[in-house]
Motif scaffolding. Structure first.
Motif, short mmCIF file in Angstrom:
data_model
loop_
_atom_site.label_atom_id
_atom_site.label_comp_id
_atom_site.label_asym_id
_atom_site.label_seq_id
_atom_site.Cartn_x
_atom_site.Cartn_y
_atom_site.Cartn_z
N ALA A 105 -7.51 1.59 3.67
CA ALA A 105 -6.31 1.26 2.92
C ALA A 105 -6.07 2.24 1.78
O ALA A 105 -7.01 2.71 1.14
CB ALA A 105 -6.43 -0.16 2.36
N ASP A 106 -4.82 2.55 1.53
CA ASP A 106 -4.42 3.35 0.38
C ASP A 106 -3.79 2.39 -0.62
O ASP A 106 -2.62 2.03 -0.51
CB ASP A 106 -3.43 4.43 0.79
N CYS A 107 -4.58 1.95 -1.59
CA CYS A 107 -4.14 0.85 -2.45
C CYS A 107 -4.38 1.12 -3.93
O CYS A 107 -5.03 0.32 -4.62
CB CYS A 107 -4.82 -0.45 -2.04
N THR A 133 -11.20 8.07 -0.92
CA THR A 133 -12.33 7.60 -0.12
C THR A 133 -13.21 8.75 0.37
O THR A 133 -14.40 8.56 0.61
CB THR A 133 -11.84 6.76 1.08
N HIS A 177 0.82 -1.21 0.00
CA HIS A 177 0.00 0.00 0.00
C HIS A 177 0.86 1.26 0.00
O HIS A 177 2.06 1.23 0.22
CB HIS A 177 -0.93 -0.01 1.21
N GLY A 178 0.20 2.38 -0.32
CA GLY A 178 0.86 3.66 -0.29
C GLY A 178 1.54 4.05 -1.58
O GLY A 178 2.13 5.13 -1.68
N ASN A 211 -7.82 10.84 2.06
CA ASN A 211 -7.00 10.92 0.85
C ASN A 211 -6.54 9.56 0.34
O ASN A 211 -5.96 9.47 -0.74
CB ASN A 211 -5.76 11.79 1.10
N ASN A 212 -6.77 8.53 1.15
CA ASN A 212 -6.39 7.19 0.69
C ASN A 212 -7.27 6.79 -0.49
O ASN A 212 -8.43 7.18 -0.59
CB ASN A 212 -6.50 6.18 1.83
N ARG A 213 -6.71 5.99 -1.39
CA ARG A 213 -7.33 5.74 -2.68
C ARG A 213 -7.75 4.28 -2.87
O ARG A 213 -7.01 3.37 -2.50
CB ARG A 213 -6.36 6.13 -3.80
N TRP A 214 -8.93 4.13 -3.47
CA TRP A 214 -9.43 2.82 -3.88
C TRP A 214 -9.47 2.75 -5.40
O TRP A 214 -10.10 3.60 -6.05
CB TRP A 214 -10.87 2.65 -3.38
#
Length: 297
Positions: free
Chosen positions: A264-266, A228, A116-117, A190-193
């Motif tokens: 999760a930032d994935c 998200t 992740h990240g 700010n985490n991305r799916w």
């Protein structure tokens, strides 16, 4: 080509079948229940009875066809490891049945198992500590089957495979927001799916069946990463409820098991897949789809 499809009545599998039939392929669908068998027959699809724990039935279905697309998975959120082991054993049985044949075997994994990240690619191996680690052994087995004369490859799906009728993670988020009276994201959101439309994913499975290379991973990623917070905002607007930020400590009480995934930032890329197979997603994006289809009733 006659194709054995597991998960034939599921969200992804039923779309794959539609895609295969439209391209002139013949389908043998795995059905574990009478209702599932009836659904397949009503669509004019040949039925093969069994389930993921019936290894003899899986092997027989694989041997009877020119290729296999394996989309079935037991989504038991109480025991991820057991679900992963069932999946591995199912792949092992079908791979053994196809050994030395050169026939395609396409299995399913998840992009969320990558580190992740940063943006995950098709070349990346799974993160042993990732939230989808229960699929790691199945990935490794699939790729290893290429050395046994199977045209084995895998398709990684993003956390959101969306579309009208979705019953996966996105509608669960809607249900949680409706029940709690707020639509939440974690931290700054700010985490991305990554995401893909269901029918775009189905088209990729067909392309891999027809043109895929043994021992290669493919990514069914239509959007590299949707923040998200954007997801929470469209849900809040659709339900008419406030949008709030929760701390990482507050998230499990609000989201339950989904907190681990929604936090999760994935992000993930499908650049190699697009270049190798000419796959171009055409469906609406996740935000557009949410706004159009997820707030009925």
């Amino acid at each position: 080509m006659k194709v054995f499809v597991t998960g034939a009545t599921g969200w992804v599998g039923s779309a794959v079948i539609q895609e295969l039939l439209g391209a002139g392929h013949e389908v043998l669908g795995l059905a574990r229940s009478d209702d599932g068998a009836d659904t397949l027959r009503q669509r004019g699809i040949a039925v093969h009875r069994g389930d993921l724990s019936d290894l003899d039935a899986l092997a027989a279905g694989a041997r009877a066809c020119d290729g296999v697309i394996h989309t079935a998975f037991i989504h038991d959120f109480k025991d991820f490891n057991a679900a992963g082991e069932t999946d591995r054993l199912a792949i092992e049985a079908m791979g053994e049945a196809l050994a030395g044949s050169g026939k395609p075997l396409i299995t399913t994994s998840g992009s969320a198992l990558l580190p992740h990240g940063r943006v995950g690619t098709e070349n990346d191996a799974p993160d042993p500590a990732g939230p989808a680690q229960h699929r790691t052994a199945s990935e490794q087995l699939t790729l290893a089957l290429a050395a046994r004369g199977v045209r084995s490859s895998l398709v990684r799906l993003p956390p959101s495979v969306h579309g009208d009728g979705d019953y996966g993670f996105a509608p669960r988020l809607v249900d949680i927001a409706r029940a709690k009276g707020v639509s939440a994201y974690i931290g700054e959101g700010n985490n991305r799916w990554p995401a893909v439309h269901r029918f775009d994913a189905a088209r990729l499975y067909r392309l891999v069946l027809e043109h895929g290379v043994a021992g290669v991973r493919y990514h069914a990623i239509g959007e590299q990463g949707v923040a998200t917070r954007e997801i929470a905002e469209v849900i809040g607007k659709g339900l008419g409820v406030p949008v709030v930020s929760l701390s990482a400590e507050e998230a499990p009480e609000h989201f339950g098991f989904l907190a681990r995934f929604f936090g999760a930032d994935c992000p993930a890329s499908s650049a190699q897949t697009r270049e190798q197979l000419g796959w171009q997603p055409a469906g609406p994006g996740l935000i557009e789809d949410l706004a159009q289809h997820y707030f009925r009733g």
